[in-house]
Motif scaffolding. Sequence first.
Motif, PDB file in Angstrom:
ATOM      1  N   THR A 191       0.862  -1.176   0.000  1.00  0.00           N
ATOM      2  CA  THR A 191       0.000   0.000   0.000  1.00  0.00           C
ATOM      3  C   THR A 191       0.898   1.226   0.000  1.00  0.00           C
ATOM      4  OG1 THR A 191      -0.089  -0.213   2.387  1.00  0.00           O
ATOM      5  CG2 THR A 191      -1.982  -0.996   1.133  1.00  0.00           C
ATOM      6  N   GLU A 225      -7.933   0.593  -9.265  1.00  0.00           N
ATOM      7  CA  GLU A 225      -8.606  -0.153  -8.228  1.00  0.00           C
ATOM      8  C   GLU A 225      -9.571  -1.124  -8.875  1.00  0.00           C
ATOM      9  OE1 GLU A 225      -9.927   2.808  -5.441  1.00  0.00           O
ATOM     10  OE2 GLU A 225     -10.441   1.218  -4.038  1.00  0.00           O
ATOM     11  N   PRO A 261      -4.473   5.095  -5.315  1.00  0.00           N
ATOM     12  CA  PRO A 261      -3.972   3.945  -6.048  1.00  0.00           C
ATOM     13  C   PRO A 261      -3.976   4.218  -7.558  1.00  0.00           C
ATOM     14  CG  PRO A 261      -6.124   3.495  -5.101  1.00  0.00           C
ATOM     15  CD  PRO A 261      -5.697   4.819  -4.570  1.00  0.00           C
ATOM     16  N   ARG A 310      -5.851  -3.195  -5.053  1.00  0.00           N
ATOM     17  CA  ARG A 310      -5.449  -1.809  -5.256  1.00  0.00           C
ATOM     18  C   ARG A 310      -3.982  -1.795  -5.633  1.00  0.00           C
ATOM     19  NH1 ARG A 310      -8.207  -0.161  -0.224  1.00  0.00           N
ATOM     20  NH2 ARG A 310     -10.228   0.662  -0.834  1.00  0.00           N
TER      21      ARG A 310
END
Lengths: 286, 292
Positions: free
Chosen positions: A89, A97, A94, A102
């Motif tokens: 992450t 998605e 992002p 993501r």
Amino acid sequence: MISDITLGQFFPGYSVLHKLDPRTKIIIAILSIVAIFFANNPITFLLITIIAVILIWISRISFTVVIRGIKPILLILLFTMILNIFMTTGEGDPLFEFWIIRVYTHGIIRAVFMAWRVILLIVITSMLLTYTTSPISLTDGLESLLLPLKLIGVPVHTFAMMMSIALRFIPTLIEETEKIMNAQKSRGADFSTGSLVNRAKALIPLLIPLIVSSFKRAEELATAMECRCYRGDKNRTKLVKLELRTRDYLCLALSALLLAAIILGAILPYNMPINIAFYDLLFYKI
Amino acid sequence: MSEPIIRTKGLSFSYDENKNPSFDVREVHGVRDINISIERGEYVAVLGHNGSGKSTLAKLLNMILIPNSGDIFIDGVRITDENFTEDDVFDVRRKVGMVFQNPDNQLVATVVEEDVAFGPENLGLPREEIRRRVNSALAAVGMTEYARHAPHKLSGGQKQRIAIAGIIAMRPDVIIFDESTAMLDPLGRRDVIEIMERLNREDGITVINITHYMDEASRADRVIIVNEGEVAFDAPAREAFSNISDLHRMGLEAPQGVELMAALRDAGLDVAENVLTSEECIEALNSFLQDK
């Protein structure tokens, strides 16, 4: 046929890498692994990549061979990359998605570097060890390096002897496997067709004689070794003694310096921001 | 007369079937009441059919096997002593070297010269001395140019020569060849025989050649025939082959020349009796044909 299989892919040669003491190479390989795992930004990766290229260049082993050596791990590489892309992450929005997936830019960068890390790992250790060091001198080097363990009762010599006997008998057993295979084939055995289960079953008449004869060999070899006064490493001397030369000390010193540089390059930027050009690019934390 | 290099007295040994690992499929036979004495520098052949106990006898002589009863003296030392230490066994094996049948199963190292060095290394010799011995042993078997080769790439005869070099490098007093030529092709066999005879002649090493090749045995000074674990015959080679029917009874054959002459005599031809080697046989036939 199968006797073409070369063990560990050793390429005989006369380069500096070939001539280095196996112990030096083992130690440098360990230092390299440490360095590779410390590397966490483009500048350190760049440095290690340059080292890898220099290693390939001085070993005089062709790039094609090195690339072929990476092939078997392609699947692992792919797996590493996919995991990194989907599990990382990053900051900001992002990249795209979809359902629970993501993908962040950071994830992609990270995936590339992780794969690159594995490739460096394979290339550097194989350049130092498997490609340029014969199995037997690798064994000698390991024995010599592990010698201190004897103090706590580890049978280092015995392990080294087992290793070298195993290496000695691999070609002999391959030859024997071929012989038995041909003998069974001439009596109608079929090793190459049928279902997986059937093919596995077909191996039984191959494996049983091979195992039986290996036991016989082991017994005869043990007798022959006893006849030649073998009694472990008690009072034993060696024809070839490993000797560290100037080039070994030089290489060890150089590797230690490079390792220090890489560790500094990996740790320093986050503790004391330095004002240099392309800082964000060079020290982008992966 | 000085003390013989090998002397046995009432030597007996039998394999305990229960102690024998089941994977050992060879037929194993013990020996019974062996009394032999071998002088320094002798060239002895030990004959016997498969399972006659001849290999067992060899293994007793350098303490691979320990006899059930009887005594063995090596160079005057009683090796059947109960108080024998590991170091004493070491000394015996240093004096009595052994070359086995399968060359593959005797070679330890992946480089020829390192294999030859294996024995001297075990003896704890200084490096320079090991180097000297390895070089001279390889020269003695004519394998100097293969010093850095991998043994598995050599022919059977070459491998066996390396195995012999490995024993020579230990400078033993006696070398026992335990059917060392059985797995070799004729060329390899000839090489090995030549080497063992040169070692005997030039270096004064006592050679014991355990074999079932009659032509090899006929070259030795003395022939010991082992039958069912007992010494059936112990005499100079020429005498050993004079009684063909005895040999046949023990599952052996005389050398081809001897067999041929006997067959010719049986057929009523008046050929010479005292024939041992093929050369002598040819000569005898020649003179017989010229007399006609």
